[in-house]
Design an enzyme around this catalytic site. Structure first.
Site, PDB file in Angstrom:
ATOM      1  N   HIS A  80     -11.663  38.970  25.906  1.00  0.00           N
ATOM      2  CA  HIS A  80     -11.147  37.724  26.489  1.00  0.00           C
ATOM      3  C   HIS A  80      -9.656  37.506  26.269  1.00  0.00           C
ATOM      4  O   HIS A  80      -9.097  36.526  26.772  1.00  0.00           O
ATOM      5  CB  HIS A  80     -11.965  36.544  25.973  1.00  0.00           C
ATOM      6  CG  HIS A  80     -13.339  36.491  26.580  1.00  0.00           C
ATOM      7  ND1 HIS A  80     -14.315  37.410  26.275  1.00  0.00           N
ATOM      8  CD2 HIS A  80     -13.867  35.672  27.507  1.00  0.00           C
ATOM      9  CE1 HIS A  80     -15.394  37.134  26.976  1.00  0.00           C
ATOM     10  NE2 HIS A  80     -15.164  36.104  27.743  1.00  0.00           N
ATOM     11  N   ASP A  94     -10.569  39.583  37.832  1.00  0.00           N
ATOM     12  CA  ASP A  94     -11.213  40.802  38.355  1.00  0.00           C
ATOM     13  C   ASP A  94     -10.541  41.327  39.617  1.00  0.00           C
ATOM     14  O   ASP A  94     -10.709  42.505  39.954  1.00  0.00           O
ATOM     15  CB  ASP A  94     -12.692  40.536  38.657  1.00  0.00           C
ATOM     16  CG  ASP A  94     -13.458  40.120  37.412  1.00  0.00           C
ATOM     17  OD1 ASP A  94     -14.579  39.606  37.544  1.00  0.00           O
ATOM     18  OD2 ASP A  94     -12.907  40.298  36.299  1.00  0.00           O
ATOM     19  N   ARG A 105     -15.620  43.293  35.414  1.00  0.00           N
ATOM     20  CA  ARG A 105     -17.024  43.294  35.858  1.00  0.00           C
ATOM     21  C   ARG A 105     -17.301  44.575  36.643  1.00  0.00           C
ATOM     22  O   ARG A 105     -17.085  45.654  36.123  1.00  0.00           O
ATOM     23  CB  ARG A 105     -17.342  42.037  36.681  1.00  0.00           C
ATOM     24  CG  ARG A 105     -18.821  41.679  36.605  1.00  0.00           C
ATOM     25  CD  ARG A 105     -19.171  40.461  37.422  1.00  0.00           C
ATOM     26  NE  ARG A 105     -18.639  39.225  36.869  1.00  0.00           N
ATOM     27  CZ  ARG A 105     -19.106  38.636  35.790  1.00  0.00           C
ATOM     28  NH1 ARG A 105     -20.079  39.181  35.109  1.00  0.00           N
ATOM     29  NH2 ARG A 105     -18.607  37.502  35.349  1.00  0.00           N
ATOM     30  N   GLU A 149     -15.034  47.978  32.039  1.00  0.00           N
ATOM     31  CA  GLU A 149     -16.324  47.665  31.399  1.00  0.00           C
ATOM     32  C   GLU A 149     -17.512  48.029  32.294  1.00  0.00           C
ATOM     33  O   GLU A 149     -18.620  48.267  31.823  1.00  0.00           O
ATOM     34  CB  GLU A 149     -16.389  46.192  31.037  1.00  0.00           C
ATOM     35  CG  GLU A 149     -16.295  45.258  32.235  1.00  0.00           C
ATOM     36  CD  GLU A 149     -16.323  43.787  31.843  1.00  0.00           C
ATOM     37  OE1 GLU A 149     -16.615  43.463  30.670  1.00  0.00           O
ATOM     38  OE2 GLU A 149     -16.065  42.944  32.723  1.00  0.00           O
ATOM     39  N   ARG A 181      -7.993  37.052  29.415  1.00  0.00           N
ATOM     40  CA  ARG A 181      -8.203  35.777  30.129  1.00  0.00           C
ATOM     41  C   ARG A 181      -7.318  34.663  29.580  1.00  0.00           C
ATOM     42  O   ARG A 181      -7.296  33.552  30.110  1.00  0.00           O
ATOM     43  CB  ARG A 181      -9.664  35.363  29.987  1.00  0.00           C
ATOM     44  CG  ARG A 181     -10.642  36.306  30.675  1.00  0.00           C
ATOM     45  CD  ARG A 181     -11.145  35.639  31.903  1.00  0.00           C
ATOM     46  NE  ARG A 181     -11.914  34.463  31.515  1.00  0.00           N
ATOM     47  CZ  ARG A 181     -13.206  34.496  31.209  1.00  0.00           C
ATOM     48  NH1 ARG A 181     -13.876  35.638  31.298  1.00  0.00           N
ATOM     49  NH2 ARG A 181     -13.843  33.410  30.842  1.00  0.00           N
TER      50      ARG A 181
HETATM   51  O1  F6P Z   1     -15.140  37.399  35.930  1.00  0.00           O
HETATM   52  C1  F6P Z   1     -14.148  37.377  34.953  1.00  0.00           C
HETATM   53  C2  F6P Z   1     -14.674  37.994  33.682  1.00  0.00           C
HETATM   54  O2  F6P Z   1     -13.664  37.973  32.717  1.00  0.00           O
HETATM   55  C3  F6P Z   1     -15.181  39.412  33.848  1.00  0.00           C
HETATM   56  O3  F6P Z   1     -14.139  40.357  33.951  1.00  0.00           O
HETATM   57  C4  F6P Z   1     -16.018  39.544  32.610  1.00  0.00           C
HETATM   58  O4  F6P Z   1     -16.991  40.571  32.694  1.00  0.00           O
HETATM   59  C5  F6P Z   1     -16.679  38.169  32.546  1.00  0.00           C
HETATM   60  O5  F6P Z   1     -15.788  37.266  33.186  1.00  0.00           O
HETATM   61  C6  F6P Z   1     -16.941  37.666  31.154  1.00  0.00           C
HETATM   62  O6  F6P Z   1     -17.702  36.489  31.296  1.00  0.00           O
HETATM   63  P1  F6P Z   1     -17.736  35.381  30.132  1.00  0.00           P
HETATM   64  O7  F6P Z   1     -16.360  34.789  30.031  1.00  0.00           O
HETATM   65  O8  F6P Z   1     -18.760  34.393  30.643  1.00  0.00           O
HETATM   66  O9  F6P Z   1     -18.125  36.105  28.899  1.00  0.00           O
END
Ligand code: F6P
Length: 345
Positions: free
Chosen positions: A276, A130, A174, A225, A279
């Protein structure tokens, strides 16, 4: 100061590429100081439930380029669990942890900061895609997420132009718009929508129509988002967080804006929610280097006894700021860059 013999490392909150690079660097630096290193599993849950393991060199070998975290992560807040803080204190004693390297975003590090009131020593490390941690130009994971989102925008350009469509790309962040802004500028998006600047549907449609007048019968819109239209009390579906720390799960604005654009313009509109994917995967070289520098600094701060400090990264300098100062306000959005991005619309 009590002598440090054992440090614990934990990774909490949303994982990201280069989290392992932090663990690797912190481990190697800790060994230089002859510390024992304990890997705390699944964020703060590991200290609530006593789940930790001594780390050896082989655990951190070959992880520099591996996404995710070898320690696992979770969104657990001891302050929201009955006797949670007591359980943390008991397990710190059980594993003889003298100080914690707390790797994560704001939520994870706020817990570290609050625990310092209970004489639990630790140092904060800014890791979140983020990029919303104050006094950090970049937090670990952000550059890798921007790379993924930028690649997605590049890919969307070809299909959007082939089908003469409006393409919406919804990205994470977020309540912060950093991923949308940076990937939007890097990817040449035709419109970037971020939470910090509520948008106006008339303006969105105007940008699309003006492109058409210039012969561009497709547009790429990147939306964070957490972005919201200016229209008051717009109800956006926000799923409540499942665990006791996970804030409400955002998402869905891309489909909402797509329906509104189709209704107002009649142009075919499609949505890609990157989710994701931002990530995962291998960290960029930038993130690996940042993670290495930050991981080493965190152990140096521990050695110097600078507890309740956060490792920070500003102007290519790695430094330390009191956690109170870092966590009391989220990082302000770079509105100059946002305004600069608008000259291309
Ligand atoms: O805080 C990192 C993040 O990837 C945010 O950008 C996103 O809204 C959130 O985590 C998603 O959370 P989770 O992985 O618990 O679904």
């Amino acid at each position: 100061m009590d002598e440090i013999k054992t440090i614990g490392i934990l990774t909490g909150g949303g994982d990201s590429p280069a989290t392992n690079a932090i663990i690797r660097a912190a481990y190697v630096k800790a060994k230089n100081y002859k510390y024992k290193v304990v890997g705390i599993k699944n964020g703060w849950d590991g200290l609530v439930n006593g789940n930790a393991v001594e780390l050896k060199r082989e655990h951190v070998s070959g992880i520099l380029d591996r996404g995710g975290t070898i320690l696992g992560s979770a969104r657990i807040n001891p302050f929201k669990i009955e006797n949670g803080v007591e359980m943390v204190k008991e397990n710190i004693k059980k594993f003889s942890i003298d100080s914690i390297i707390c790797i994560g975003g704001e939520d994870t590090n706020i817990i570290m900061h609050r625990l310092s009131q209970y004489n639990i020593k630790g140092v904060g490390v800014p890791q979140t895609i983020d990029n919303d941690i104050n006094f950090n130009d970049y937090s670990v994971g952000f550059d890798s997420a921007v790379e993924i989102a930028t690649d997605a925008i590049d890919k969307l350009h070809t299909t959007a132009s082939s089908h003469h469509r409006i393409m919406i790309l919804e990205v994470m962040g977020r309540e912060a718009g950093w991923i949308a802004l940076y990937s939007g500028v890097a990817g040449g998006a035709d419109l970037i929508l971020i939470p910090e600047v509520p948008f106006d549907y008339d303006y969105v449609v105007d940008v699309i129509e003006k492109r058409r007048e210039r012969g561009k019968d497709y547009s790429i819109i990147v939306i964070a988002e957490g972005a919201r239209p200016e229209i008051k009390n717009t109800h956006i579906e926000v799923k409540p967080g499942l665990s006791n720390i996970a804030p409400a799960q955002l998402g869905g604005i891309g489909n909402i804006i797509a329906k509104e654009i189709e209704k107002r313009t009649g142009y075919e509109t499609r949505v890609t929610v990157l989710g994701h994917l931002q990530r995962g995967g291998r960290p960029t070289a930038f993130d690996r280097i940042l993670a290495t520098r930050i991981g080493i600094k965190a152990v140096d701060l521990t050695h110097e006894g600078k507890f309740d400090f956060m490792v920070c990264f500003e102007g290519n300098i790695i430094k330390a700021e009191p956690m109170e100062k870092v966590l009391s306000n989220s990082k302000p959005m770079d509105l100059d860059l946002y305004e600069m991005s608008r000259i291309f619309y």
